[in-house]
Design a protein around this motif. Sequence first.
Motif, PDB file in Angstrom:
ATOM      1  N   PRO A 327       7.621  -1.689  -1.438  1.00 55.27           N
ATOM      2  CA  PRO A 327       7.371  -2.152  -2.810  1.00 55.27           C
ATOM      3  C   PRO A 327       7.074  -0.990  -3.745  1.00 55.27           C
ATOM      4  N   TYR A 328       7.365  -1.209  -5.031  1.00 57.23           N
ATOM      5  CA  TYR A 328       7.016  -0.190  -6.019  1.00 57.23           C
ATOM      6  C   TYR A 328       5.506   0.011  -6.074  1.00 57.23           C
ATOM      7  N   THR A 329       4.772  -1.106  -6.117  1.00 62.83           N
ATOM      8  CA  THR A 329       3.302  -1.036  -6.229  1.00 62.83           C
ATOM      9  C   THR A 329       2.636  -1.835  -5.115  1.00 62.83           C
ATOM     10  N   GLU A 330       2.685  -3.179  -5.240  1.00 66.81           N
ATOM     11  CA  GLU A 330       2.041  -4.054  -4.270  1.00 66.81           C
ATOM     12  C   GLU A 330       3.090  -4.986  -3.650  1.00 66.81           C
ATOM     13  N   PHE A 331       2.720  -5.583  -2.510  1.00 66.18           N
ATOM     14  CA  PHE A 331       3.662  -6.445  -1.807  1.00 66.18           C
ATOM     15  C   PHE A 331       3.997  -7.713  -2.595  1.00 66.18           C
ATOM     16  N   ASP A 332       3.046  -8.196  -3.387  1.00 60.26           N
ATOM     17  CA  ASP A 332       3.261  -9.433  -4.128  1.00 60.26           C
ATOM     18  C   ASP A 332       3.707  -9.209  -5.560  1.00 60.26           C
ATOM     19  N   GLN A 333       3.975  -7.963  -5.932  1.00 62.64           N
ATOM     20  CA  GLN A 333       4.415  -7.639  -7.284  1.00 62.64           C
ATOM     21  C   GLN A 333       5.913  -7.334  -7.292  1.00 62.64           C
ATOM     22  N   PRO A 334       6.607  -7.664  -8.397  1.00 61.23           N
ATOM     23  CA  PRO A 334       8.055  -7.387  -8.457  1.00 61.23           C
ATOM     24  C   PRO A 334       8.346  -5.893  -8.376  1.00 61.23           C
ATOM     25  N   GLY A 335       9.478  -5.601  -7.744  1.00 57.46           N
ATOM     26  CA  GLY A 335       9.916  -4.223  -7.612  1.00 57.46           C
ATOM     27  C   GLY A 335       9.908  -3.747  -6.179  1.00 57.46           C
ATOM     28  N   ILE A 336      11.107  -3.559  -5.605  1.00 57.21           N
ATOM     29  CA  ILE A 336      11.219  -3.071  -4.232  1.00 57.21           C
ATOM     30  C   ILE A 336      12.407  -2.124  -4.133  1.00 57.21           C
ATOM     31  N   GLU A 337      12.382  -1.315  -3.122  1.00 53.48           N
ATOM     32  CA  GLU A 337      13.549  -0.565  -2.662  1.00 53.48           C
ATOM     33  C   GLU A 337      13.635  -0.736  -1.150  1.00 53.48           C
ATOM     34  N   PHE A 338      14.855  -0.770  -0.645  1.00 58.56           N
ATOM     35  CA  PHE A 338      15.025  -1.066   0.770  1.00 58.56           C
ATOM     36  C   PHE A 338      16.201  -0.267   1.319  1.00 58.56           C
ATOM     37  N   GLY A 339      16.168  -0.089   2.620  1.00 57.22           N
ATOM     38  CA  GLY A 339      17.264   0.521   3.363  1.00 57.22           C
ATOM     39  C   GLY A 339      17.647  -0.373   4.528  1.00 57.22           C
ATOM     40  N   LEU A 340      18.926  -0.634   4.655  1.00 60.11           N
ATOM     41  CA  LEU A 340      19.439  -1.523   5.696  1.00 60.11           C
ATOM     42  C   LEU A 340      20.544  -0.812   6.460  1.00 60.11           C
TER      43      LEU A 340
END
Length: 487
Positions: A327-340
């Motif tokens: 997550p950008y900030t917190e798990f329950d806040q909008p904004g993520i980056e991921f690798g698959l």
Amino acid sequence: MHCLHVSNALARRYNPNLIHARNNTSKSFEAIGRKWGGRWVRLWLREQSHEVAKSCARQFECIVAQRIRRTLQIFHLYTKIWDEVALKSFVNIWRRRLGQNTRKYLFGAAGVSAYNWDRERIPDNELHRYSKELTDIYQLRENTVTCAKCHLRLVIDVTQSGVKYCQCHGAKPALASVQNGNGDQWQPFIERQDMIMWRKEEPESGGLYAYKVYGSFPDVSAEDFLHVQVDVEYRKEWDPTARHLEVIDTDPSTESCLDHRSEIVYWEMIWPRLFANRDYVFQRRWLIDKEEGLIVIVSRTSDHPKAPLRPDTHRVSTYWSYMVIKPYTEFDQPGIEFGLTYFDDPGVNIPSAVTTWVAMSVLSFLDKGVPDFLCRMRKATLDYQSRKSNDAKSAMVNIVENQPIVLETCSDSSVSDVGYVSEVKENTETPKEKGDEEPKSERSDKKERRAENTEDKAEDKRESVMGPTPDEERGFLHYFLPSRLFT
């Protein structure tokens, strides 16, 4: 006397005349024999022809019957020999199969699950090994799709809005494979909105590719992104390729855990026409690492007695994937980056062009699929938030409707509170419920309640002017009715 006989014999022996006479006599007898013998044979055949024919027919039938019987005996002999050979071959084949899959057949026949979680569970060190996955993707992006002069993005296949691309003279798309620090040869493949994909040819796979995706979604939270993937019931709603999907087993040691889970998933994927549907049986383990600020999801194929092979589908035997969500900030806040990163062998030899089409069009389950699948999963994550809010509203309405409120107060206060609850119910009705026609009895009841509410309000005004009533003099707690606190 003897001398006479001897002389006569010598005279007959050596007298030419006597020899000639004897020869003529023999010839005449032969001619007579041939003449009368032939006539006799012809007469005999004429008289006995019927019996002769019957005898010949019986002899012929006997010979033919003997030959047929011998032929049938030989046929049955060789048939028996070949039947024994085929039976032995069939028994040997099943003996080998039973020897290889004895455990599966025994537990499948017993109808019990004996999955050895202690031996088959994905280990913890494998989960923690992928904690540096995003750092490796940053380096891969820098080496493959970033210009070394201006440090702007290079074009892979098509340009995307909101991305500044390199304008250097002679800059070319990053199409050459570059070796990263792990020794893997990853080649930039495609780019879509907020996503970049690489691929590399997997060794000993017959030309199949493993894929690596990097994405950044500023509008979804990490918790919702995880739940959309592990919630199989919700997956059936937004994934059109999921024909059959269920969790068939769960690790007993993780059933009550909220931050990690291990489970066995069975999934049948709908393939295009002319192809049999593919089904997967794989173990999935996910972990929420709050210290590192990451979510790790690892999946790989497995065998389970509750999911035997099916004749109408093709079982994918080689599949693995791992996803890291930050997550950008917190798990329950909008904004993520991921690798698959994932790879699977669909079990069909098709041209490379068709393989690419399948990779771009046919979706796979859980951390699988390429941009179309990830875009749908992104949209499903956005809808998941609204779905949770709707579920909370419906749960509140159910509580209000199903739990009656009992008040130990005067009749006027109770009536006013009931009227207020009815107003809450009317405001929380869905448009569909409001649009339904109400019976006349309900309409009349509502009118009576409204009239009573107006009378209660007027009574309250009178009480405010005249002063407190004996019921209100009971104390300060009497004012905070349970209904008002709940409202």
